[in-house]
Write an enzyme that holds these catalytic residues in place. Structure first.
Site, mmCIF file in Angstrom:
data_model
loop_
_atom_site.group_PDB
_atom_site.id
_atom_site.type_symbol
_atom_site.label_atom_id
_atom_site.label_comp_id
_atom_site.label_asym_id
_atom_site.label_seq_id
_atom_site.Cartn_x
_atom_site.Cartn_y
_atom_site.Cartn_z
ATOM 1 N N SER A 175 -106.863 17.548 68.451
ATOM 2 C CA SER A 175 -105.481 17.741 68.024
ATOM 3 C C SER A 175 -104.688 18.520 69.074
ATOM 4 O O SER A 175 -104.461 18.034 70.172
ATOM 5 C CB SER A 175 -105.470 18.419 66.655
ATOM 6 O OG SER A 175 -104.200 18.386 66.064
ATOM 7 N N HIS A 376 -107.780 13.349 59.843
ATOM 8 C CA HIS A 376 -107.608 14.329 60.917
ATOM 9 C C HIS A 376 -108.687 15.408 60.903
ATOM 10 O O HIS A 376 -109.208 15.793 61.960
ATOM 11 C CB HIS A 376 -106.219 14.970 60.778
ATOM 12 C CG HIS A 376 -105.749 15.676 62.017
ATOM 13 N ND1 HIS A 376 -105.304 15.005 63.134
ATOM 14 C CD2 HIS A 376 -105.649 16.998 62.314
ATOM 15 C CE1 HIS A 376 -104.942 15.868 64.059
ATOM 16 N NE2 HIS A 376 -105.143 17.088 63.598
#
Length: 403
Positions: A175, A376
């Site tokens: 990320s 995620h």
């Protein structure tokens, strides 16, 4: 439909409540159970661990954690290829070891013969010192992931290469850890020679297709110098009150756990089959680990603009950049080979945006996790994280062996 609406509303409520309490709230020392901190989190499993500190050119003092070798390998062999792991927004080096030996990427890399270094970006719970500024001052928090890429990564990379006498290292980011890499290589392309390969888990540069309310709400946050002056403060700092509340809120068997998991899903995408609910309270002891409001706002600007560019200071851009708009980061100078690994159901780093990034990078490959629901947070905490993600990372790194 009702559950989705409730989950989204709860995400907003949790965000506002925990942010305010994290910044101003007092807390009781007994609100959460005692869990080992780094590096004891590593040594309790029989792995060696080291703590290193490094100062950036702009004065921030960062902590790095290291697993120099595995008890399963020969500890006298000093010629080990180096892998650097960089966490995402409001995370820490704990991300890479929280799932334990046999699953956590930090351990698996050490077992495979790598010298593993784990960074902590400015503003998280391990990097809240400065050689002049106190973390109680707003000026301390006047940074985004731009500064993390321009200052934090060079300081850490140079320190690692000097102390290991290696010429280059391999980089794995999750990320924001991928965002920092693109910033570094764009602004300081000489670091292409110091990073032999980059693996991007849930890569974030473009945010045109994000579905996450956690990200989308940033579009409502004002930009400009005046707002920045009054809003430089920590973002989800790791405190005993807020993290203790999350631990209790998300404990397995409580009536609130489903609401807790729905909140996480609203942030990163739904995948209940891969969420380790037994581990969730332990994870939330260390996560969130803190960052800056400005880093979060910078992502909001990417959503609004549709571009991957530097921080927008409003009319002050004229004085900062000599233009009304901030400049785009230059992908053309990023020649290090980048492997993008993407979650099909990632609400933050969507496949559409990752595909655009793949087209922009001059030297990259695209991989999508073979599980339609993969989100995620699954890159870190999935029940099958070893087989779905970490085995792939190890196989990609083996392609680039120079020892």
């Amino acid at each position: 439909m009702i559950l989705a609406v409730w989950g989204k509303s709860l995400a907003y409520v949790c965000f506002l409540t925990l942010l305010l309490r994290g910044v101003t709230g007092k807390y009781n020392k007994n609100t959460r159970k005692s869990l080992p901190a780094m590096p004891k989190l590593i040594t309790q499993h029989g792995y060696p661990a080291e703590t290193h500190t490094v100062a950036t050119d702009d004065g921030y003092i960062l902590t790095m954690h290291r697993i120099p070798y595995s008890p399963l390998s020969n500890s006298t062999d000093t010629a080990r290829p180096v892998v650097f792991l960089q966490h995402g927004l409001i995370s820490s080096s704990v991300d890479w070891v929280i799932m334990g030996p046999g699953n956590g990427l930090g351990y698996l890399l050490a077992d495979a013969g790598y010298d593993v270094w784990m960074g902590n970006a400015r503003g998280n719970m391990y990097s809240t010192r400065h050689n002049k500024l106190s973390a109680m001052l707003p000026t301390f928090w006047s940074f985004s992931w731009h500064e993390m890429g321009v200052y934090d990564l060079p300081a850490e990379i140079d320190y690692i290469l000097t102390n290991t006498t290696q010429k280059s290292l391999r980089y794995v980011g999750h990320s924001m850890g991928t965002t920092m890499f693109y910033v570094l290589m764009s602004k300081k392309p000489e670091y292409n020679a110091k990073i032999s390969r980059m693996i991007a888990l849930a890569p974030v540069a473009f945010l045109r297709n994000t579905k996450s309310p956690f990200a989308s709400i940033t579009k409502l946050v004002p930009s400009g110098v005046l707002f920045d002056m009054v809003s430089n403060w920590p973002f989800f700092p790791n405190k005993k009150f807020s993290n203790g509340l999350l631990e209790a809120f998300c404990k397995r068997g409580t009536i609130t756990q489903k609401m807790c998991t729905n909140t996480l899903f609203q942030i990163g995408g739904f995948n209940s089959n891969q969420l380790n609910q037994t581990m969730l309270p332990t994870i939330l002891h260390y996560f969130p680990a803190g960052s800056s409001m400005k880093a979060w706002r910078h992502y909001g600007q990417l959503i609004s603009s549709g571009s991957f560019r530097e921080y927008d200071y409003g009319f002050a851009n004229i004085f900062k950049y000599g233009n009304l708009y901030p400049p785009d980061y230059n992908f053309a100078v990023i020649i290090t080979f980048v492997s993008l690994i993407v979650g099909p159901n990632d609400w933050l780093a969507s496949p559409e945006d990752a595909s655009l990034l793949h087209r922009k990078l001059p030297n990259s490959e695209y991989h999508e996790i073979a599980l339609p629901e993969f989100n995620h947070f699954d890159f870190l905490w999935a029940i099958d994280v070893k087989t779905l993600v970490n085995d792939k990372v190890l196989s990609l790194l083996e392609v680039d062996q120079d020892y």
